[in-house]
Scaffold this active site. Structure first.
Site, short mmCIF file in Angstrom:
data_model
loop_
_atom_site.label_atom_id
_atom_site.label_comp_id
_atom_site.label_asym_id
_atom_site.label_seq_id
_atom_site.Cartn_x
_atom_site.Cartn_y
_atom_site.Cartn_z
N ASP A 125 44.39 36.66 45.01
CA ASP A 125 44.88 35.91 46.15
C ASP A 125 43.74 35.45 47.04
O ASP A 125 42.56 35.71 46.77
CB ASP A 125 45.87 36.77 46.95
CG ASP A 125 47.12 37.10 46.16
OD1 ASP A 125 47.71 36.17 45.59
OD2 ASP A 125 47.48 38.29 46.08
N TYR A 202 40.70 47.53 39.96
CA TYR A 202 40.34 46.97 41.26
C TYR A 202 39.52 48.00 42.04
O TYR A 202 39.69 49.21 41.88
CB TYR A 202 41.58 46.61 42.07
CG TYR A 202 42.30 45.37 41.61
CD1 TYR A 202 42.02 44.14 42.18
CD2 TYR A 202 43.27 45.43 40.61
CE1 TYR A 202 42.69 42.99 41.77
CE2 TYR A 202 43.94 44.29 40.19
CZ TYR A 202 43.64 43.07 40.78
OH TYR A 202 44.29 41.94 40.36
#
Length: 507
Positions: A125, A202
């Site tokens: 994002d 992540y």
């Protein structure tokens, strides 16, 4: 004075014929004729005529003369200046893919973004970075297409890398400095970067900042396993997901530089933390929350991190993670509590996992050095900014005593603990009382959010603008800090002011 007829009367027949041809040619161009005989030598065009001659358009590249091949690209980027990875249809905002598509088309590697078979591993994002994003694409080969052969590469030649175009060099010459292609690899024609990925990893970077690292490490262990994470994500009604079950393979918090060290001690054996407070010895130490899973929901990692930071600030109990995962403890058909997500800037996609043997990464040593030098220049710019901010902090706040304690150093570096710039803001500053997560208003449930989306689409299809049909009311808020109005949140109760806020006991 002799006339033109007298002059022509003395001309020979071949000269007259040639003169007629010249006059016809000049007459079609609107050029005035002269009566002088034609010279056998061709006349040079005037400079004014050359300047007025229109520039010919570039010859279109004929992709049919080249065979195409499937490859994978390993891409790294700093997403701070971009509106996410995925390109927008209108391309009104800068995205990572918009720059990649422009580079691919400019380098004549693909005819267009819709004809290149593009696939991506993970859709990051706005503001999120990636160190190892993997994308699949069909590009042209160096070799010319032989007559009568298929325009795509045969299966037996799709793994060849010798005498091929330097895709890394071609693309990096056209990309911004904060978007780099690290390597390319031949892949099978059926390769899909998204559906063949087996796991994604992540990392979220944050300063120790007086946080209880021991409590955070203990709490994040609840994430491991297969759970329904609907209380740790933002609902996307366009996808209409049938299940919010996701599997987390690994989750832990470790200091920067040792986040991937398999020998790092477990939470109960971590001697680097203060025995009583669970804090780091150095308040400026950078820690990394690393999480690995098969797939993640929309904004899931940022929601998971936000809850951990609240626990580390002693604003929530360690048991909050387990409470949010246990749906039996929540009202039926209720959405998640309205808490802010963590900031997107510290989040990085660091690894995409695939079956062994999927790739054979290729990158020339010279281009690898150029990539490293370019990223070094980017780092130097950010390092200078960090040094300037530190000097300003030291100027505003007096230096700590030479023999100051760890607590005094924490108060010097971070006089206000709790929410900080890495957590999205909105914390207990300005004397406001903190409201526990489980006492906050609820977002709309999945079913209600989908129904609202369906009604909004119906209004648009009927020609009624959504802004006119549904004006913003006090129940429409931006609770996640992404700059957009969220329609699934009730307003929180007014926060009473108080001079002190007692923190709940951790445990």
């Amino acid at each position: 004075m002799s006339t033109a007829d007298d002059n022509y009367a003395s001309w020979s027949k071949p000269a007259l014929i040639e003169r007629i041809r010249q006059l016809e040619a000049r007459g079609s161009q609107g050029v005035s004729t002269a009566t002088a005989p034609v010279s056998s030598a061709p006349s040079a065009p005037s400079s004014s005529t050359s300047r007025k001659r229109a520039k010919l358009p570039p010859r279109p590249f004929d992709f049919s003369l080249h065979s195409a091949r499937p490859i994978a690209l390993q891409i790294a980027y700093l997403g701070h200046n971009y509106h996410g990875l995925a390109s927008q249809e209108s391309d009104t905002v800068p995205t990572i893919e918009s720059h990649l598509f422009d580079a691919l088309v400019t380098a004549r590697l693909v005819p267009g973004r819709k004809e290149c078979g593009w696939s991506r591993c993970g859709r990051t994002d706005r503001g999120v970075s990636a160190f190892e994003q993997v994308c699949g694409v069909w590009v042209r080969r160096r070799e010319m297409q032989s007559a009568g052969s298929d325009e795509t590469s045969p299966l037996e030649t799709c793994w060849e890398t010798a005498n091929e175009l330097d895709y890394v060099l071609l693309l990096n010459r056209l990309l911004p400095a904060d978007i780099r292609v690290l390597a390319w690899s031949p892949v099978h024609p059926t390769f899909d970067a998204r559906f063949l990925c087996t796991y994604r990893r992540y990392k979220y970077f944050f300063p120790a900042n007086g946080l209880d690292i021991h409590a955070m490490r203990t709490a994040c262990k609840s994430y491991i396993g297969t759970h329904d994470f609907r209380n740790f994500c933002k609902i996307d009604p366009a996808k209409s997901l049938q299940s919010y079950l996701r599997t987390v393979l690994h989750a832990d918090i470790r200091p920067l530089g040792r986040e991937d060290d398999v020998t790092y001690p477990d939470v109960d054996s971590d001697l680097s933390l203060h025995a009583t407070t669970g804090r780091a010895q150095d308040p400026q130490q950078i820690y990394v929350f690393t999480i690995t899973g098969h797939a993640f929901l929309w904004h899931q990692v940022r929601c998971l991190t936000a809850i951990l930071l609240l626990i580390g600030s002693h604003l929530e109990r360690v048991s909050l993670t387990s409470t949010l995962l246990d749906l039996t403890l929540h009202p039926p058909d209720a959405g998640r509590p309205a808490y802010d997500m963590a900031s997107e800037i510290p989040l990085v996609l660091v690894e995409c996992g695939y079956k062994e043997g999927t790739f054979r990464w290729v990158c020339g040593e010279g281009e690898r050095r150029r990539v490293a030098e370019g990223l070094s220049a980017v780092w130097e710019g950010w390092a200078v900014r960090a040094a300037q901010a530190r000097c300003l902090m030291e100027k505003v706040n007096p230096n700590p005593k030479p023999n100051s304690t760890a607590t005094e150093r924490e108060e010097y570096f971070y006089p206000t603990l709790g929410y900080g710039p890495t957590t999205g803001g909105g914390g207990p500053t300005g004397g406001k009382r903190y409201i526990p997560v489980m006492r906050r208003p609820r977002c709309d449930s999945v079913e209600v959010r989908i129904e609202k989306s369906r009604v909004a689409k119906g209004r648009k299809a009927g020609g009624v603008s959504e802004s006119a049909a549904a004006p913003v009311t006090p129940t429409e808020m931006d609770v996640d800090g992404d700059g957009a109005v969220d329609l699934d949140v009730d307003p929180p109760s007014p926060l009473p002011t108080t001079t002190t806020a007692k923190r709940p006991r951790v445990g």
